[in-house]
Design an enzyme around this catalytic site. Sequence first.
Site, mmCIF file in Angstrom:
data_model
loop_
_atom_site.group_PDB
_atom_site.id
_atom_site.type_symbol
_atom_site.label_atom_id
_atom_site.label_comp_id
_atom_site.label_asym_id
_atom_site.label_seq_id
_atom_site.Cartn_x
_atom_site.Cartn_y
_atom_site.Cartn_z
ATOM 1 N N GLY A 122 0.811 -1.213 0.000
ATOM 2 C CA GLY A 122 0.000 0.000 0.000
ATOM 3 C C GLY A 122 0.836 1.250 0.000
ATOM 4 N N CYS A 123 0.447 2.231 -0.807
ATOM 5 C CA CYS A 123 0.986 3.562 -0.551
ATOM 6 C C CYS A 123 0.374 3.950 0.768
ATOM 7 C CB CYS A 123 0.509 4.588 -1.558
ATOM 8 S SG CYS A 123 1.099 4.288 -3.178
ATOM 9 N N GLY A 124 1.109 4.671 1.550
ATOM 10 C CA GLY A 124 0.507 5.160 2.780
ATOM 11 C C GLY A 124 0.532 4.090 3.828
ATOM 12 N N HIS A 195 -3.644 4.691 1.213
ATOM 13 C CA HIS A 195 -4.284 4.036 2.357
ATOM 14 C C HIS A 195 -4.835 5.045 3.342
ATOM 15 C CE1 HIS A 195 -3.879 -0.248 1.715
ATOM 16 N NE2 HIS A 195 -2.937 0.133 0.881
ATOM 17 N N CYS B 123 4.805 3.537 -0.848
ATOM 18 C CA CYS B 123 4.226 2.343 -1.431
ATOM 19 C C CYS B 123 5.080 1.223 -0.892
ATOM 20 C CB CYS B 123 4.378 2.299 -2.935
ATOM 21 S SG CYS B 123 3.430 3.540 -3.741
#
Lengths: 295, 295
Positions: A122-124, A195, B123
């Site tokens: 995930g980004c974030g 995210h 990411c």
Amino acid sequence: MPPSVRPITDPALSPRMTDARAPMLREIEILDEYGARRRIHIPAERPLTVFVDKRELVTLMTLGASPEMLVLGYLRNQRLVPDLAAVESITVDWDVGAAAVRTREGIADLEQRTARRVVTTGCGQGTVFGDLMDQVGALRLPGPELARIRQGTLAGLLEVIRQQDSIHRKAGSVHGCALFRGTELLCFVEDVGRHNAIDTIAGWMWLHGVDGADKVFYTTGRLTSEMVMKAAHMGVPIVVSRNGVTHMGHELATRLGMTLFGRAANKHFLCYCGAERFDSEPIPEPASVRVVAGG
Amino acid sequence: MPPSVRPITDPALSPRMTDARAPMLREIEILDEYGARRRIHIPAERPLTVFVDKRELVTLMTLGASPEMLVLGYLRNQRLVPDLAAVESITVDWDVGAAAVRTREGIADLEQRTARRVVTTGCGQGTVFGDLMDQVGALRLPGPELARIRQGTLAGLLEVIRQQDSIHRKAGSVHGCALFRGTELLCFVEDVGRHNAIDTIAGWMWLHGVDGADKVFYTTGRLTSEMVMKAAHMGVPIVVSRNGVTHMGHELATRLGMTLFGRAANKHFLCYCGAERFDSEPIPEPASVRVVAGG
């Protein structure tokens, strides 16, 4: 909140929350490839350390657009609180970069439940605590008889996104997420990580008692396993991404019976799975061909 | 490893490593916006749980291109092992999705050192353990007298990337990172997350004793604080992104005296900071203007 969304939540059960603001754009001077000076905007990125009942939980790096919703959605998507009523208050103070969460009953096994660390694509918020993936079986999404989308509706939705005023347009380097009912934009969130953005929408849905069953979730980010899982936890059966999908995201969505669209921009998109919810329209016959056919 | 890179590492001190392979592309059938069936490729995404001396450390979601380098670079960038010699072996087994790391001396305070959780905008490995940000002061990057880049070199580097055969070209949805000496591509890595990719390059550099001082690091991902910090820890003074920069990434790079380029594609780019290392060339005068000037 748009008037079209009717809160079904008892206000008495809603957490008290601050409305902390911080600048989301910074202006910097840069040189272009020819050495010419220019001033451009870049998005803010700031740490927000979340304390739950005075115990430090996590530090999120965020744009800071709606920190209270982010924290609420984070608690929801990490399954740390059972429902909105469990949260008494969320107090964000940008001077110290802290979000203080008070729960009504406390979280008994917080330490233990946040012990396992899964770092994802995930980004974030690239961290999901261990039990997040253990719940696929428990999730039920509304079937195609209840939730469908026409090609024209999806194209219209993409046009609404295209016209949306955004940090991304001014500064780039942020991800956007949105919640739609048909082509009606209910909630639009940007953050430095996708995210954070999806969690903020999850928080907004919880706070306003918005159900996901008849909604479409849009993201600029890739459809990795974690994004699909979060959308499923939000009860949204149709997910659209401007970007692509990974194999685990596709596998998980297929198992969940979720409808995934990707590469979605400028009227074009691909339906990766769950096509039973998608009403496509045949390719329009070009005028030139009709002339020939008529000749 | 390209012949141009001379390993300075004593092979006796190099960890024993498997060379685990797994398919990086999956073919799926999709519907396009008109309901026409098509087969496309999507990137793999698989969990890799890292055990250090039999203790579970983390689960990384990865494309799986070079898992051993990824694990080595992860240990390096998280500052969990002091040097390459501390790692005795890395054994990856895709059947069980596990990477078993054996250290020579063990890591005394592993539990404590991995206790604090910081979820960032990255990411991929969006987790940096607490002490990562505490080391800015200790980092020294080579000055402009030692490390510079010309506009033409950067344009050439971007052209090499453009022509690079890649998973991204076939399937999208992955991030790429590369290490350059001038326009010479030394190492190119793709993964479902940009943090996996940069960590894999960090592992490759460690294994082959490649120093970052005269190198340029390229990434398709955004230059967030964590990416800048990781590049600095790798000793690379010049960082190029096809994407943009966040405020913290910019602030951190400025404090580190790092040179950042962003929006870098098709001969165009912006120098966000550290312009003292950048030799720009004046904008070529368009022919039409010359004609007018001559008239």
